[in-house]
Design an enzyme around this catalytic site. Structure first.
Site, PDB file in Angstrom:
ATOM      1  N   ASP A 243      44.111  39.388  48.945  1.00 42.68           N
ATOM      2  CA  ASP A 243      44.744  40.717  48.994  1.00 42.68           C
ATOM      3  C   ASP A 243      44.709  41.255  50.409  1.00 42.68           C
ATOM      4  O   ASP A 243      45.644  41.930  50.846  1.00 42.68           O
ATOM      5  CB  ASP A 243      44.050  41.681  48.037  1.00 42.68           C
ATOM      6  CG  ASP A 243      44.463  41.361  46.618  1.00 42.68           C
ATOM      7  OD1 ASP A 243      43.918  40.416  46.044  1.00 42.68           O
ATOM      8  OD2 ASP A 243      45.383  42.045  46.112  1.00 42.68           O
TER       9      ASP A 243
ATOM     10  N   CYS B 203      42.142  33.934  39.320  1.00 41.97           N
ATOM     11  CA  CYS B 203      43.133  35.005  39.184  1.00 41.97           C
ATOM     12  C   CYS B 203      44.542  34.398  39.145  1.00 41.97           C
ATOM     13  O   CYS B 203      44.724  33.253  38.693  1.00 41.97           O
ATOM     14  CB  CYS B 203      42.997  36.034  40.304  1.00 41.97           C
ATOM     15  SG  CYS B 203      43.907  37.559  39.986  1.00 41.97           S
TER      16      CYS B 203
HETATM   17  C1  RUB Z   1      45.615  39.715  42.264  1.00 43.19           C
HETATM   18  C2  RUB Z   1      44.820  38.879  43.202  1.00 43.19           C
HETATM   19  C3  RUB Z   1      45.534  37.726  43.860  1.00 43.19           C
HETATM   20  C4  RUB Z   1      46.042  38.206  45.244  1.00 43.19           C
HETATM   21  C5  RUB Z   1      46.969  37.202  45.895  1.00 43.19           C
HETATM   22  O1  RUB Z   1      44.930  40.862  41.827  1.00 43.19           O
HETATM   23  O2  RUB Z   1      43.664  39.127  43.486  1.00 43.19           O
HETATM   24  O3  RUB Z   1      44.675  36.646  44.057  1.00 43.19           O
HETATM   25  O4  RUB Z   1      46.720  39.433  45.100  1.00 43.19           O
HETATM   26  O5  RUB Z   1      48.123  37.051  45.104  1.00 43.19           O
HETATM   27  P1  RUB Z   1      45.669  41.869  40.814  1.00 43.19           P
HETATM   28  P2  RUB Z   1      49.510  36.568  45.752  1.00 43.19           P
HETATM   29  O6  RUB Z   1      46.066  41.083  39.620  1.00 43.19           O
HETATM   30  O7  RUB Z   1      44.623  42.915  40.535  1.00 43.19           O
HETATM   31  O8  RUB Z   1      46.855  42.439  41.556  1.00 43.19           O
HETATM   32  O9  RUB Z   1      49.227  35.277  46.413  1.00 43.19           O
HETATM   33  O10 RUB Z   1      50.435  36.449  44.567  1.00 43.19           O
HETATM   34  O11 RUB Z   1      49.938  37.625  46.714  1.00 43.19           O
END
Ligand code: RUB
Length: 328
Positions: free
Chosen positions: A204, A135
């Site tokens: 998340d 991701c």
């Molecule tokens: C994003 C996702 C990321 C986490 C952590 O999902 O799963 O791995 O949110 O991101 P989506 P960060 O694209 O559906 O929002 O470290 O930037 O908080």
């Protein structure tokens, strides 16, 4: 007294979170804090604290309803709203200033936490490591990019991350930073795992028992990593830890539109075919070697310590609420 309407900008940020123009748990949290700040700045109602509080609670509710899984969102909203919920003000002006200050404090903390995670987590990567990420996580990228800046020669693999292809953002960011990066289909993870040394992903939500909720596919990657003895690290600020899970509340996994998976024509041609599009999954603590937070590196089983340290009041409130529910 009627409550004034929220400003367009607050609605626009809520819509951007909902439609994923603003995405990633950290960014979502900061955007929500900013949306509350704007709502406070643009309040145009009477100088009546009760009305202002009601108006701000509306903004809080709107923002919290945008996406269900990342706990950083309600954590951000509750953090900002606490100044209104728990303090007395002589005027609306004073209350507005308190909200603005609190929102700015949250935004600054969140940004510096991501940076700190990079500094702390970079020590877990070694020169020559082949690292996989999934991701697009700012916290995970902070670790990888910081390790590279500190002179560690890394080879990075990133999954496409269907159906929304956040992996494209990840590879672009890594390439821009100067790293050697390879994009792979999600389904190639197990085949390639034997060539890898470490996995670093974001989160998340981290639950009280150390399970990590992250982009769907994360748990399969963890499984393959375990099979191949590859270290699996999660980079997560303390705002990703969920006080609600202390009382056993389950995390809602967002289910998104089938149109992210197939085009409209496919649905029309195949009315009998059902499509599922869960956006996140749960990786149990047994598959996680460590969680990198701005407060230090912890084993997943120590998640409760971060929660007790950082969310003592929220946990107390949750426990009180749970007891009240039982008494009703
Ligand atoms: C994003 C996702 C990321 C986490 C952590 O999902 O799963 O791995 O949110 O991101 P989506 P960060 O694209 O559906 O929002 O470290 O930037 O908080």
């Amino acid at each position: 007294m009627s409550t004034p309407k929220l400003p367009e900008e607050t609605y626009a940020i809520a819509e951007d979170i909902k439609t994923m123009r603003i995405r990633g748990a950290g960014r979502i949290a900061r955007a929500a804090a900013r949306a509350l700040e704007i709502a406070a700045e643009k309040y145009s109602g009477p100088d009546d604290i009760a009305t202002f509080k009601k108006y701000m609670e509306q903004a809080a509710k709107l923002l919290k309803s945008t996406r269900p899984t990342a706990v950083s969102l309600p954590n951000a909203v509750n953090y900002v709203m606490r100044v209104l919920r728990e303090s007395e003000y002589r005027s609306v002006k004073e209350a507005v200033e308190a909200v603005i200050e609190r929102a700015e404090k949250f935004i600054q903390y969140s940004k510096s936490a991501t940076k700190k995670i990079g500094e702390i987590g970079s020590r877990l990567l070694e020169d020559g490591d082949r690292v996989l990420t999934h991701c697009n996580s700012s916290a995970a990228l902070s670790v990888i990019i910081e390790a590279w800046r500190r002179g560690k020669d890394l080879e990075v693999y990133a999954t496409e991350t269907r159906p929304k292809f956040q992996g494209h953002i990840t590879v672009t960011k890594l390439a821009e930073a100067g790293l050697t990066v390879t994009l792979i289909p999600d389904s190639a993870v197990r085949l390639l795992m034997k060539r890898l040394d470490k996995v670093v992903v974001g989160a998340d939500t981290v639950t009280a028992n150390g399970a990590v909720i992250n982009k769907v596919g994360t748990s399969q990657i963890a499984l393959a990593a375990k099979e191949h003895n590859v270290n699996f690290f999660v980079a997560a600020e303390s705002i990703k830890f969920s006080p609600h899970t202390v009382i056993g509340e389950l995390v809602t996994i967002e289910e998104r539109s089938p149109l992210e998976v197939v085009p409209q024509e496919f649905l029309e041609r195949n009315p009998g075919i059902r499509i599922r599009n869960p956006a996140f999954d749960v990786t149990p603590p047994e598959y996680i070697d460590a969680i990198i937070t701005e407060l230090g590196v912890i084993p997943p089983q120590a998640a409760i310590m971060i929660l007790v340290e950082e969310y003592r009041r929220e946990i107390r409130d949750e426990l009180l609420r749970a007891t009240e529910d039982l008494e009703e």
